[in-house]
Enzyme design. Structure first.
Site, PDB file in Angstrom:
ATOM      1  N   HIS A 192       9.529 -14.355   1.387  1.00 29.43           N
ATOM      2  CA  HIS A 192       9.849 -13.912   0.023  1.00 29.43           C
ATOM      3  C   HIS A 192      11.059 -14.762  -0.357  1.00 29.43           C
ATOM      4  CE1 HIS A 192      10.993 -10.734  -3.100  1.00 29.43           C
ATOM      5  NE2 HIS A 192      12.091 -11.445  -2.967  1.00 29.43           N
TER       6      HIS A 192
ATOM      7  N   HIS B 137       3.442   1.601  -8.827  1.00 31.85           N
ATOM      8  CA  HIS B 137       4.604   2.457  -9.090  1.00 31.85           C
ATOM      9  C   HIS B 137       4.171   3.631  -9.945  1.00 31.85           C
ATOM     10  CE1 HIS B 137       7.684  -0.082  -7.392  1.00 31.85           C
ATOM     11  NE2 HIS B 137       7.233  -1.130  -8.054  1.00 31.85           N
TER      12      HIS B 137
ATOM     13  N   LEU C 256       0.822  -1.218   0.000  1.00 32.74           N
ATOM     14  CA  LEU C 256       0.000   0.000   0.000  1.00 32.74           C
ATOM     15  C   LEU C 256       0.854   1.266   0.000  1.00 32.74           C
ATOM     16  CD1 LEU C 256      -2.903  -1.079   2.417  1.00 32.74           C
ATOM     17  CD2 LEU C 256      -2.913  -1.013  -0.095  1.00 32.74           C
TER      18      LEU C 256
ATOM     19  N   ASP D 210       0.016  -9.477  -4.871  1.00 32.54           N
ATOM     20  CA  ASP D 210       1.306  -8.785  -4.841  1.00 32.54           C
ATOM     21  C   ASP D 210       1.168  -7.399  -5.499  1.00 32.54           C
ATOM     22  OD1 ASP D 210       3.912  -8.225  -4.282  1.00 32.54           O
ATOM     23  OD2 ASP D 210       4.789  -9.698  -5.639  1.00 32.54           O
TER      24      ASP D 210
ATOM     25  N   ASP E  31       9.169  -9.232   3.278  1.00 35.26           N
ATOM     26  CA  ASP E  31       8.860  -9.199   1.847  1.00 35.26           C
ATOM     27  C   ASP E  31       9.333  -7.915   1.168  1.00 35.26           C
ATOM     28  OD1 ASP E  31       7.524 -10.463  -0.496  1.00 35.26           O
ATOM     29  OD2 ASP E  31       6.499  -8.536  -0.480  1.00 35.26           O
TER      30      ASP E  31
ATOM     31  N   HIS F 234       4.185 -15.444  -3.410  1.00 37.13           N
ATOM     32  CA  HIS F 234       4.329 -15.386  -4.874  1.00 37.13           C
ATOM     33  C   HIS F 234       5.155 -16.517  -5.531  1.00 37.13           C
ATOM     34  CE1 HIS F 234       7.920 -13.280  -3.521  1.00 37.13           C
ATOM     35  NE2 HIS F 234       7.266 -12.188  -3.223  1.00 37.13           N
TER      36      HIS F 234
ATOM     37  N   ASN G 129       7.326  -3.405   3.660  1.00 34.55           N
ATOM     38  CA  ASN G 129       8.435  -2.656   3.042  1.00 34.55           C
ATOM     39  C   ASN G 129       8.032  -1.242   2.637  1.00 34.55           C
ATOM     40  OD1 ASN G 129       6.810  -3.665   0.986  1.00 34.55           O
ATOM     41  ND2 ASN G 129       8.483  -3.881  -0.464  1.00 34.55           N
TER      42      ASN G 129
HETATM   43 ZN   LIG Z   1       8.000 -10.533  -2.359  1.00 33.91          ZN
END
Ligand SMILES: [Zn+2]
Length: 438
Positions: A186, A316, A70, A312, A159, A239, A101
């Site tokens: 991850h 951007h 987010l 996921d 992640d 993922h 992250n």
């Molecule tokens: Zn990841």
């Protein structure tokens, strides 16, 4: 109208699909006082109930996405909690788990509480914060799991980056065991993936781009499955993109290791061919793989090796994609295309049932995260999504609720999407204006 809590909503003549009780039947669903009050044929609600005739549209438990980014705090020019959760509601989601992250990363109670406050304020979708495994996501000291869980974190993950050292991952799993907490991996071996920007193979050679071999994922998935077996802790692989990873997870499950897994819609919809023409909109990590991998992912979803579909969602701003391929940012937005892609590939091409799709996108994520949801049983909180599996639409920039529009599916036509999303009895998305006052 959206955003209003209605005391009672009666959804008439739907196709009620509830994976928690294995139900797929024509019927009605009544929501009262934010809960599912009744379910069955020929329901009569109270006089003041808002009535919607669904004409056999699907009624499923609110979709749950256990892997989104987010971007808030710190990168609000890509997405905010408000815009990201609006995109989630438009995609049919009533709960999303957000990765740590951000900038700064979610490695302390203050950030976890900030995320929850912002999400509550926005009121579009419940947000479940995933806190960092290690302080600053640096892969050294562990965060305060106990405090973070108390603040509302639902799982732990670094992640965005892998937990580089096996010893740190082992410690994290042992620590998590004290709280029956979930560690989300991850899975990437950076020694093998370093500087790679797409799948390693014939296509990367032809394009002259540095590749990332399947082994970079397989090695890391195997390491973490071994550590989950060693510690007995609960591990979830994020993922999944390779055939090898599916095989390793399948074997680990057969041995009784407490491992679950997710894949993203792009891994069952696309292959590395999508990056031909150096299309940065199809650049992601892990990268799109080959047709053989795509087939293995679909079979993994079919036989239960892969438990969940997660987007996921990685927004951007355009600048970070409008550049040389090797330098472009990784990731695509996914909240508003996940269900349309599941309907296209899994339902229509691969013959998955609506119940299976509801299980992968709602029931299983709820049970992995140990949160309420994934069920339409009487008395449960009214998280409900109505899906028109036939509604045609074209994905265009202007129709997206996400702040960013980095998607390789822009301009494509789809059939089927969420048309009504109800979170705890509150209408958070109503594409066709089904619920009106009066
Ligand atoms: Zn990841």
């Amino acid at each position: 109208m959206t955003g209003t809590v209605m005391e009672a909503i009666l959804l008439k003549n739907g196709r009620i699909i509830d994976p928690s009780s294995d139900i797929d039947l024509a019927g009605d669903l009544l929501i009262e006082d934010r809960r599912i009050a009744d379910i069955g044929p020929g329901l009569k609600g109270p006089e003041h109930a808002q009535l919607v005739d669904l004409n056999n549209k699907w009624v499923v438990p609110g979709l749950i996405d256990m892997h989104v980014h987010l971007r808030e705090p710190g990168q609000e020019y890509k997405e905010t909690i408000e815009t990201g959760t609006r995109a989630a509601a438009a995609g049919g989601f009533t709960k999303v788990a957000c990765m740590p992250n951000t900038s700064p990363p979610n490695d302390n109670e203050g950030i976890t509480r900030f995320i929850l406050d912002k999400a509550r304020e926005a009121g579009n979708c419940q947000v479940l914060p995933v806190a960092a495994v290690s302080t600053g996501q640096k892969g050294r000291g562990l965060t305060e799991f106990f405090d973070l869980l108390n603040a509302g974190a639902v799982a732990f993950s670094d992640d965005g980056v892998p937990v580089r050292k096996a010893s740190v991952m082992r410690l994290a799993l042992e620590y998590a065991l004290n709280f029956d907490a979930l560690i989300i991996s991850h899975a990437e071996e950076p020694d093998l993936s370093a500087q790679g920007c797409m799948n390693e193979g014939i296509t990367s050679t032809r394009l002259g781009l540095r590749g990332i071999p399947n082994a970079a994922e397989d090695v890391a998935v195997f390491r973490d499955c071994c550590l989950a077996e060693l510690t007995g802790a609960r591990l979830h692989i994020a993922h999944v993109s390779t055939k090898g990873a599916v095989e390793i997870i399948r074997r680990a499950k057969e041995k009784g290791v407490k491992v679950t897994a997710e894949t993203a819609p792009h891994y069952f919809s696309l292959t590395e061919e999508a990056v031909e023409d150096y299309n940065t909109l199809a650049k992601m990590n892990p990268p799109l793989r080959t047709e053989e991998d795509r087939r293995a992912i679909i079979e993994g979803l079919r036989d239960g090796t892969i438990d969940a579909i997660a987007t996921d969602h990685a927004p951007h701003e355009s600048l970070s994609k409008e550049c040389e391929f090797a330098l472009a940012a990784n990731g695509i937005i996914g909240l508003e295309t996940a269900l349309p892609l599941a309907l296209k590939v899994l339902l229509r091409e691969e013959g998955f049932s609506p119940l299976e799709i509801a299980r992968l996108m709602s029931q299983n994520p709820a049970s992995i995260l140990k949160v309420e949801g994934g069920s339409l049983e009487k008395g449960k909180r009214a998280d409900v999504t109505v899906i028109d599996s036939e509604l045609p639409f074209t994905l265009d920039r202007d129709s997206l609720f996400s702040k960013s529009f980095n998607s390789p599916f822009l301009g494509q036509s789809f059939r089927g999407r969420a048309i009504l999303t109800i979170m705890e009895g509150k209408v958070t998305f109503d594409l066709l204006g089904l619920l009106r006052e009066g």
